[in-house]
Design a protein around this motif. Structure first.
Motif, PDB file in Angstrom:
ATOM      1  N   ARG A 251       0.823  -1.199   0.000  1.00  0.00           N
ATOM      2  CA  ARG A 251       0.000   0.000   0.000  1.00  0.00           C
ATOM      3  C   ARG A 251       0.866   1.262   0.000  1.00  0.00           C
TER       4      ARG A 251
ATOM      5  N   ASP B 171      -0.690   3.462   4.858  1.00  0.00           N
ATOM      6  CA  ASP B 171      -1.551   2.796   5.834  1.00  0.00           C
ATOM      7  C   ASP B 171      -1.451   3.618   7.112  1.00  0.00           C
TER       8      ASP B 171
ATOM      9  N   ASP C  30      -2.803   3.747  10.990  1.00  0.00           N
ATOM     10  CA  ASP C  30      -3.490   2.982  12.029  1.00  0.00           C
ATOM     11  C   ASP C  30      -3.528   3.745  13.352  1.00  0.00           C
TER      12      ASP C  30
ATOM     13  N   ARG D 197       4.935  -5.689  17.209  1.00  0.00           N
ATOM     14  CA  ARG D 197       5.489  -5.094  16.000  1.00  0.00           C
ATOM     15  C   ARG D 197       6.552  -4.058  16.325  1.00  0.00           C
TER      16      ARG D 197
HETATM   17 MG    MG Z   1      -1.538  -1.599   9.435  1.00  0.00          MG
END
Ligand code: MG
Ligand code: PH2
Ligand code: MG
Length: 178
Positions: free
Chosen positions: A93, A96, A98, A122
């Protein structure tokens, strides 16, 4: 206008990645209900999940008058404006965006989970957040970003500070740097 502090994660692995992230930040700062307080450095990160192009990731601290759902909606609008096509989940993408935290809220609905359900695993989210606020507490577990990172066992997730290449017109080729 009541203001919450929210933390966002941004990622891009398609097109001009650094430019995509800068444009997303600019658009966010132009939203009537959000103010961008701080942006982390950009990090070059190896893809988590399946094999795809490497990402650039960054974290943002914002103030917002938006509810979590309004914020989500405005992030989706910015993703679309930057050319994101909805399709493959977790696929490549241009941008993104979030929501990681929204104040100290803990929310679980079908369309929105805050804190972000995977951020604790993460490094590409945690390291940019560490740069912004090492002592910031995860409202769900009470752990700081620093503690979460210390407890994480995934040395394979590469996260490296990104140094944009100098513009090629300015780069002089000498026998030493050939
Ligand atoms: Mg994401
Ligand atoms: N985003 C994903 C899946 N995998 N890997 C990295 N390194 N960075 C991301 O932003 C990322 C990912 C889904 O949103
Ligand atoms: Mg997303």
């Amino acid at each position: 206008m009541p203001r919450e502090t929210a933390y966002l994660s941004i990622g891009s692995n398609q097109g001009r990645r650094a430019q995509n992230i800068r444009r997303a930040i600019l658009r966010l700062s132009q939203e009537p209900g959000t103010r961008v307080e701080r942006a982390s450095s950009f990090y070059e990160t190896s893809p988590v999940g399946f094999r795809q192009a490497p990402f650039l990731n960054a974290a943002l601290k914002i103030k917002t008058a938006y509810t979590p759902n309004q914020l989500l909606k405005s992030l989706k609008k910015i993703e679309s404006a930057l050319g994101r096509k909805r399709g493959l989940r977790w696929g490549p993408r241009p941008a993104d965006l979030d929501v990681i935290f929204h104040g100290r809220r803990c929310i679980e609905t079908r369309t929105l989970v805050i804190p972000h359900p995977r951020f604790r695993f993460r490094r590409f989210v945690l390291i940019p957040l560490l740069e912004l606020s090492p002592g910031l507490k995860d409202p769900a577990t009470g752990k700081t970003i620093r503690q979460i990172l210390r407890d994480l066992t995934s040395p394979d997730q590469r996260v490296k500070l990104y140094h944009p290449a100098k513009r090629s017109s300015r780069r002089r080729v000498t026998p030493k740097n050939l």
